[in-house]
Design a protein around this motif. Structure first.
Motif, PDB file in Angstrom:
ATOM      1  N   ILE A 216      20.061  16.892  14.340  1.00 18.35           N
ATOM      2  CA  ILE A 216      19.394  15.873  13.446  1.00 18.35           C
ATOM      3  C   ILE A 216      17.964  16.437  13.031  1.00 18.35           C
ATOM      4  N   ILE A 217      17.852  16.245  11.687  1.00 15.33           N
ATOM      5  CA  ILE A 217      16.550  16.668  11.113  1.00 15.33           C
ATOM      6  C   ILE A 217      15.769  15.541  10.763  1.00 15.33           C
ATOM      7  N   THR A 218      14.362  15.440  11.198  1.00 17.20           N
ATOM      8  CA  THR A 218      13.850  14.026  11.000  1.00 17.20           C
ATOM      9  C   THR A 218      12.818  14.314   9.776  1.00 17.20           C
ATOM     10  N   GLN A 219      12.365  13.030   9.230  1.00 16.68           N
ATOM     11  CA  GLN A 219      11.694  12.756   8.266  1.00 16.68           C
ATOM     12  C   GLN A 219      10.206  13.488   8.743  1.00 16.68           C
ATOM     13  N   MET A 220       9.199  13.903   7.754  1.00 19.58           N
ATOM     14  CA  MET A 220       8.030  14.521   8.292  1.00 19.58           C
ATOM     15  C   MET A 220       7.122  13.129   8.821  1.00 19.58           C
ATOM     16  N   PHE A 221       6.200  13.783   9.754  1.00 16.49           N
ATOM     17  CA  PHE A 221       5.411  12.833  10.473  1.00 16.49           C
ATOM     18  C   PHE A 221       4.495  13.730  10.945  1.00 16.49           C
ATOM     19  N   TYR A 222       3.048  12.917  11.250  1.00 18.32           N
ATOM     20  CA  TYR A 222       2.081  13.623  11.756  1.00 18.32           C
ATOM     21  C   TYR A 222       1.445  13.171  13.129  1.00 18.32           C
ATOM     22  N   ASP A 223       2.139  11.950  13.519  1.00 20.41           N
ATOM     23  CA  ASP A 223       1.636  11.571  14.752  1.00 20.41           C
ATOM     24  C   ASP A 223       2.742  11.817  15.772  1.00 20.41           C
TER      25      ASP A 223
ATOM     26  N   ILE B 229       4.568   7.001   6.361  1.00 22.10           N
ATOM     27  CA  ILE B 229       4.177   7.512   7.644  1.00 22.10           C
ATOM     28  C   ILE B 229       2.620   7.113   8.193  1.00 22.10           C
ATOM     29  N   ALA B 230       2.688   7.150   9.175  1.00 20.55           N
ATOM     30  CA  ALA B 230       1.137   7.126   9.847  1.00 20.55           C
ATOM     31  C   ALA B 230       0.212   8.313   9.887  1.00 20.55           C
ATOM     32  N   ILE B 231      -0.962   8.144   9.559  1.00 27.08           N
ATOM     33  CA  ILE B 231      -1.746   9.543   9.593  1.00 27.08           C
ATOM     34  C   ILE B 231      -2.770   9.097  10.771  1.00 27.08           C
ATOM     35  N   PRO B 232      -2.870  10.132  11.944  1.00 28.08           N
ATOM     36  CA  PRO B 232      -3.665   9.899  12.875  1.00 28.08           C
ATOM     37  C   PRO B 232      -5.158   9.944  12.403  1.00 28.08           C
ATOM     38  N   PRO B 233      -6.114   9.192  13.037  1.00 26.04           N
ATOM     39  CA  PRO B 233      -7.324   9.100  12.704  1.00 26.04           C
ATOM     40  C   PRO B 233      -8.146  10.372  12.369  1.00 26.04           C
ATOM     41  N   HIS B 234      -7.736  11.327  13.566  1.00 27.92           N
ATOM     42  CA  HIS B 234      -8.473  12.534  13.484  1.00 27.92           C
ATOM     43  C   HIS B 234      -7.868  13.472  12.484  1.00 27.92           C
ATOM     44  N   PHE B 235      -6.875  13.482  11.740  1.00 28.29           N
ATOM     45  CA  PHE B 235      -6.501  13.899  10.707  1.00 28.29           C
ATOM     46  C   PHE B 235      -7.645  13.428   9.309  1.00 28.29           C
ATOM     47  N   LEU B 236      -7.693  12.334   9.382  1.00 30.22           N
ATOM     48  CA  LEU B 236      -8.438  11.764   8.245  1.00 30.22           C
ATOM     49  C   LEU B 236      -9.855  12.369   8.485  1.00 30.22           C
ATOM     50  N   GLU B 237     -10.367  12.263   9.563  1.00 28.38           N
ATOM     51  CA  GLU B 237     -11.801  12.521  10.080  1.00 28.38           C
ATOM     52  C   GLU B 237     -12.158  13.795   9.621  1.00 28.38           C
ATOM     53  N   ALA B 238     -11.131  14.751   9.710  1.00 30.68           N
ATOM     54  CA  ALA B 238     -11.301  16.317   9.607  1.00 30.68           C
ATOM     55  C   ALA B 238     -11.273  16.393   8.088  1.00 30.68           C
ATOM     56  N   LEU B 239     -10.352  16.026   7.304  1.00 36.63           N
ATOM     57  CA  LEU B 239      -9.870  16.205   6.136  1.00 36.63           C
ATOM     58  C   LEU B 239     -10.750  15.578   4.924  1.00 36.63           C
ATOM     59  N   GLU B 240     -10.971  14.153   5.321  1.00 36.56           N
ATOM     60  CA  GLU B 240     -11.912  13.299   4.158  1.00 36.56           C
ATOM     61  C   GLU B 240     -12.942  14.040   3.758  1.00 36.56           C
ATOM     62  N   PRO B 241     -13.925  14.882   4.449  1.00 37.76           N
ATOM     63  CA  PRO B 241     -15.101  15.336   4.140  1.00 37.76           C
ATOM     64  C   PRO B 241     -15.043  16.470   3.086  1.00 37.76           C
ATOM     65  N   ILE B 242     -14.187  17.288   3.322  1.00 36.52           N
ATOM     66  CA  ILE B 242     -13.654  18.148   2.487  1.00 36.52           C
ATOM     67  C   ILE B 242     -12.386  18.082   1.521  1.00 36.52           C
TER      68      ILE B 242
ATOM     69  N   VAL C  59      -1.888  20.922  11.582  1.00 38.87           N
ATOM     70  CA  VAL C  59      -0.536  21.022  11.955  1.00 38.87           C
ATOM     71  C   VAL C  59      -0.153  22.101  13.063  1.00 38.87           C
ATOM     72  N   SER C  60      -0.808  23.152  13.093  1.00 36.35           N
ATOM     73  CA  SER C  60      -0.575  24.183  14.267  1.00 36.35           C
ATOM     74  C   SER C  60      -0.785  23.543  15.667  1.00 36.35           C
ATOM     75  N   GLU C  61      -1.814  22.604  15.790  1.00 32.37           N
ATOM     76  CA  GLU C  61      -1.945  22.023  17.227  1.00 32.37           C
ATOM     77  C   GLU C  61      -1.008  20.884  17.377  1.00 32.37           C
ATOM     78  N   MET C  62      -0.280  20.251  16.027  1.00 29.76           N
ATOM     79  CA  MET C  62       0.912  19.382  16.252  1.00 29.76           C
ATOM     80  C   MET C  62       1.968  19.844  16.869  1.00 29.76           C
ATOM     81  N   CYS C  63       2.264  21.383  16.090  1.00 29.49           N
ATOM     82  CA  CYS C  63       3.663  22.025  16.456  1.00 29.49           C
ATOM     83  C   CYS C  63       3.417  22.548  17.937  1.00 29.49           C
ATOM     84  N   GLN C  64       2.153  22.993  18.306  1.00 30.06           N
ATOM     85  CA  GLN C  64       1.998  23.498  19.882  1.00 30.06           C
ATOM     86  C   GLN C  64       2.374  22.444  20.703  1.00 30.06           C
ATOM     87  N   LYS C  65       2.051  21.256  20.660  1.00 30.78           N
ATOM     88  CA  LYS C  65       2.121  20.088  21.173  1.00 30.78           C
ATOM     89  C   LYS C  65       3.495  19.633  21.452  1.00 30.78           C
ATOM     90  N   LEU C  66       4.404  19.970  20.396  1.00 32.83           N
ATOM     91  CA  LEU C  66       5.801  19.617  20.303  1.00 32.83           C
ATOM     92  C   LEU C  66       6.414  20.587  21.266  1.00 32.83           C
TER      93      LEU C  66
END
Length: 525
Positions: free
Chosen positions: A91-98, A140-153, A168-175
């Protein structure tokens, strides 16, 4: 697809030695037309492949951890189970960030008896605009901390890629730590750097060295992965006979930033997602709610004017709202549209603006950015000769002030009119930064202009056909309206030419290009 086409594709895959097949149903046409294929569901295709080829192929299937718009989560899982039972191997899944939601979904998948490998789809973050657009398209849902980090820049592509890599590295490490998956699948979009940065952060690969050993010689540069760069016509004379050194010194042009007008030979060319079969990106109902059903050229003009006034947040050829950088020329753009020139894109001239400017800045700090004024628009073919005459008159008298206008113009069939040379590449945006070479992320040249021309006319065609399936479902949309709308867009595509003009004197006033149109107006308006 018809079974004959599927048989041909499978036969070629078998003969070539390919053993991995991703079996997808694919999205139905946006115009609502019925599929003429012989298989209704992906599970039917899987059964057919197994019947014809036994276990020769490893068959993968798609999965949607956040569900689908028209299905309940339970139904989506049920359909996934049916595909797996039909003979899927992975199985290959759709992209996600949550990540938390994905891990919960994996446990549900295992709970219903699916045991084959689950491979998560990972989408690196290169630019903020692409990040937001892909998330919206995929719903797809975007976790709040993604937007908080990326919106200002969000206006700084360089910082967005760095911070996006961390997230995304933190996300992959958690997986990886969760043990629910044993593989990572990266959607690279043909851009290597963001994925390599993530793999380096995860310690899955050694950091890419800044030099390479070729023929036993330790060279002080890294060889480019894109050897077609040797064909570029822009080349500093110092490296005229040192191809590898020149290629490496300019390699970062590929991904900084990824604008639509990047070099067409670069994998970063075309910020649009070229894997998409449908360019319009809107359902019939959504398109009608956004843009209505224009009945004339004047209606099309009014639509663009509404967009320029920020009353509309998108157009068929513009995914997002008008940018703040257009504010100083927006009144002139509105005037042009009201007189029969439908504007597509533009940028004002800039002379030595600080790179940290909130509206116009980009790139590393403590630098300066520059722009040539650029204007892209549709022009009726009957008044196009008058426009050319106006450009030629300007160029004849502009020599003393170093002002010179270059242009490209092409109709639907690709008939080109230009005053440029075949291999000209015109940098219309560039930046000068401490300790850096001059960066020129935005250029205008023939190859990319023709690619964009094809895309725009195809967008018009798709928009013209998308309402047919929507007539019976919305009483406000009549068959006669749709017929007139389609006729209007077809006539527009036949009668209007896509043009762009660059003022190569970046210190000129922004009124220069608009003055070309002072005595010209379309008879249609």
């Amino acid at each position: 697809m018809l079974v004959e086409l599927i048989d041909e594709a499978l036969s070629k895959a078998y003969t070539s030695g390919c053993q991995n097949i991703l079996a997808l149903r694919g999205d139905p046409p946006l115009d609502g037309s019925d599929s003429t294929g012989d298989f209704k569901y992906a599970k039917d295709l899987i059964c057919y492949i197994r019947k014809k080829y036994g276990d020769h192929f490893n068959i993968g299937v798609a999965a949607y951890p956040e569900g689908l718009e028209d299905e309940s989560p339970e139904l989506t899982l049920k359909y996934l189970k049916q595909k797996c039972d039909a003979g899927a191997d992975f199985i290959i899944t759709q992209m996600f960030y949550d990540t938390d939601n994905f891990i919960k979904w994996c446990h549900l998948v295992r709970k219903i008896g699916i045991s084959i490998p689950i491979i998560p789809g990972i989408m690196p973050i290169s630019t903020y605009a692409a990040f937001i657009r892909r998330a919206k398209w995929s719903q797809i849902a975007i976790p709040p901390h993604f937007l908080e980090a990326l919106e200002p820049i969000k206006e700084d592509d360089y910082l967005v890629r760095q911070k996006g890599t961390e997230l995304v590295s933190e996300m992959c490490q958690k997986l990886i730590d969760s043990k629910v998956v044993s593989h990572l699948h990266f959607y690279t979009m043909n851009l290597e750097r963001a994925t390599i940065m993530i793999l380096e952060n995860l310690n899955l690969i050694e950091p890419v060295k800044d030099h390479e050993i070729i023929g036993g010689v330790d060279l002080p540069w890294r060889k480019s992965l894109h050897p077609s760069r040797s064909k570029e016509s822009i080349r500093p004379i110092f490296w005229q006979n040192r191809k590898y050194s020149y290629i490496s010194r300019t390699s970062t042009w590929d991904e900084f930033p990824n604008g639509r007008w990047g070099d067409s030979r670069s994998p970063a060319f075309g910020d649009i997602d070229l894997f998409a079969a449908d360019l319009l990106r809107q359902s019939p109902k959504r398109a009608f709610d956004l843009w209505g059903c224009p009945q004339s050229f004047k209606d099309l003009s009014n639509l663009v004017v509404s967009y320029l006034k920020n009353d509309l947040k998108s157009l068929p050829w513009s995914d997002g709202p008008i940018g703040e950088d257009t504010a100083i020329i927006v009144d002139k753009l509105i005037s042009l549209n009201q007189r029969g020139f439908l504007t597509m894109n533009s940028q004002p001239s800039l002379n030595c603006v600080k790179s940290n400017d909130k509206v116009y800045g980009w790139g590393p700090k403590n630098g300066y950015v520059f722009q040539k004024q650029y204007l892209e628009f549709f022009c009726h073919r009957d008044i196009f000769p008058k426009l050319l005459e106006s450009i030629e008159k300007f160029n004849e008298k502009g020599g003393e002030s170093c002002s010179f206008l270059t242009y490209y113009a092409a109709d639907k069939n690709g008939e080109l009119t230009t005053n440029t040379k075949e291999d000209d590449i015109n940098a219309v945006t560039w930046g000068v930064f401490p300790g850096e070479e001059i960066l020129q992320p935005t250029i205008v040249e023939k190859t990319s202009f023709f690619a964009w021309k094809d895309e725009v006319y195809r967008l018009l065609a798709e928009w013209g056909s998308v309402y047919d399936s929507h007539i019976t479902s919305d009483e406000t949309l009549k068959k006669s309206q749709v017929k007139e709308f389609t006729r209007t867009l077809n006539e527009f595509a036949d009668q209007f030419i896509l043009c762009n003009i660059v003022n190569n004197n970046f210190v000129d006033d922004d009124l220069v290009l608009f003055s070309l149109f002072d005595d010209i107006q379309s008879s249609e308006f």
